[in-house]
Design a protein around this motif. Structure first.
Motif, PDB file in Angstrom:
ATOM      1  N   ASP A 290       0.834  -1.207   0.000  1.00  0.00           N
ATOM      2  CA  ASP A 290       0.000   0.000   0.000  1.00  0.00           C
ATOM      3  C   ASP A 290       0.872   1.262   0.000  1.00  0.00           C
ATOM      4  O   ASP A 290       1.886   1.320   0.701  1.00  0.00           O
ATOM      5  CB  ASP A 290      -0.888  -0.037   1.264  1.00  0.00           C
TER       6      ASP A 290
ATOM      7  N   GLU B 229      -5.439   9.214   8.759  1.00  0.00           N
ATOM      8  CA  GLU B 229      -5.581   8.505   7.487  1.00  0.00           C
ATOM      9  C   GLU B 229      -4.889   7.140   7.502  1.00  0.00           C
ATOM     10  O   GLU B 229      -5.328   6.221   6.813  1.00  0.00           O
ATOM     11  CB  GLU B 229      -5.075   9.367   6.310  1.00  0.00           C
TER      12      GLU B 229
ATOM     13  N   ASP C  49      -7.405   4.886   9.206  1.00  0.00           N
ATOM     14  CA  ASP C  49      -8.526   4.610   8.295  1.00  0.00           C
ATOM     15  C   ASP C  49      -8.110   3.599   7.228  1.00  0.00           C
ATOM     16  O   ASP C  49      -8.850   2.664   6.925  1.00  0.00           O
ATOM     17  CB  ASP C  49      -9.003   5.906   7.619  1.00  0.00           C
ATOM     18  N   ARG C  50      -6.915   3.775   6.689  1.00  0.00           N
ATOM     19  CA  ARG C  50      -6.434   2.843   5.652  1.00  0.00           C
ATOM     20  C   ARG C  50      -6.207   1.454   6.251  1.00  0.00           C
ATOM     21  O   ARG C  50      -6.496   0.437   5.625  1.00  0.00           O
ATOM     22  CB  ARG C  50      -5.139   3.374   5.022  1.00  0.00           C
TER      23      ARG C  50
ATOM     24  N   ARG D 116      -7.853   0.066   8.501  1.00  0.00           N
ATOM     25  CA  ARG D 116      -9.149  -0.621   8.571  1.00  0.00           C
ATOM     26  C   ARG D 116      -9.642  -1.014   7.181  1.00  0.00           C
ATOM     27  O   ARG D 116     -10.220  -2.091   6.999  1.00  0.00           O
ATOM     28  CB  ARG D 116     -10.163   0.271   9.289  1.00  0.00           C
ATOM     29  N   GLU D 117      -9.412  -0.166   6.198  1.00  0.00           N
ATOM     30  CA  GLU D 117      -9.850  -0.484   4.826  1.00  0.00           C
ATOM     31  C   GLU D 117      -9.165  -1.759   4.302  1.00  0.00           C
ATOM     32  O   GLU D 117      -9.712  -2.446   3.447  1.00  0.00           O
ATOM     33  CB  GLU D 117      -9.507   0.665   3.870  1.00  0.00           C
ATOM     34  N   LEU D 118      -7.956  -2.015   4.781  1.00  0.00           N
ATOM     35  CA  LEU D 118      -7.243  -3.220   4.336  1.00  0.00           C
ATOM     36  C   LEU D 118      -7.516  -4.414   5.253  1.00  0.00           C
ATOM     37  O   LEU D 118      -7.478  -5.565   4.808  1.00  0.00           O
ATOM     38  CB  LEU D 118      -5.734  -2.943   4.270  1.00  0.00           C
TER      39      LEU D 118
ATOM     40  N   SER E  59     -12.058  -3.838  14.945  1.00  0.00           N
ATOM     41  CA  SER E  59     -11.295  -2.935  14.079  1.00  0.00           C
ATOM     42  C   SER E  59     -11.908  -1.529  14.041  1.00  0.00           C
ATOM     43  O   SER E  59     -11.193  -0.553  13.855  1.00  0.00           O
ATOM     44  CB  SER E  59     -11.166  -3.502  12.664  1.00  0.00           C
ATOM     45  N   GLU E  60     -13.225  -1.448  14.231  1.00  0.00           N
ATOM     46  CA  GLU E  60     -13.838  -0.108  14.312  1.00  0.00           C
ATOM     47  C   GLU E  60     -13.289   0.622  15.524  1.00  0.00           C
ATOM     48  O   GLU E  60     -12.915   1.790  15.471  1.00  0.00           O
ATOM     49  CB  GLU E  60     -15.366  -0.217  14.436  1.00  0.00           C
TER      50      GLU E  60
END
Ligand code: HEM
Length: 125
Positions: free
Chosen positions: A26, A77, A80-81, A83-85, A106-107
């Motif tokens: 990433d 950020e 946030d990333r 969690r997105e992964l 994870s939230e």
């Protein structure tokens, strides 16, 4: 260990590696992970232990997970990333009920850790 527990541990092992394959590639998280972590086998084992503790209430992880992050340079950020992964890795690897648990934890991690981290690092600056 029961057969179900062994299956869960195997799924966590796969999930951790799936997440780090994505995270290392990433553009935002990759440089932080690749810049800091020198011994990947040791780090992945630490993460297996951490998630085994969080999801299966084993006591394999005994350290404090938050402090090692304070030396990193991150913003909201990054969390946030993360969690997105993490969520797709969980969805692809973990069976219920630990799948839902890993997503709800994870939230908390992304929001509460993110806020705590930003507060503490701005106080240290
Ligand atoms: C918010 C969810 C996160 C969780 C649950 C988490 C969990 C952990 C844990 C358990 C460790 C091992 C600490 C120890 O040595 O005992 C660790 C280390 C580390 N994490 Fe995270 N982490 C999170 C977010 C992040 C993010 C967003 C980054 C940025 C890329 C990151 C980068 C690192 C690095 C570089 C280390 C190694 C630090 C060192 O050993 O010097 N983590 N993490």
């Amino acid at each position: 260990m029961s057969v179900a527990a062994i299956a869960d541990e195997t799924a966590i092992h796969d999930c951790v590696r799936r997440f780090y394959d994505a995270a290392r590639a990433d553009d935002l998280l990759g440089p932080v992970f690749n810049g800091w972590i020198k011994d990947w086998d040791a780090h992945l084992t630490t993460m297996d232990n951490f998630w085994s503790g969080a999801l299966l209430a084993t006591e394999r992880y005994k350290a404090a997970p938050f402090p090692p992050h304070l030396k990193l340079k991150m913003g909201q950020e990054h969390f946030d990333r993360w969690r997105e992964l993490w969520v797709p890795a969980v969805e692809a690897s973990l069976p219920e009920p630990i799948k839902s648990k890993a997503i709800s934890i994870s939230e908390h991690m992304a929001h509460c850790w993110g806020r705590a981290y930003l507060t503490m690092t701005s106080e240290m600056a």
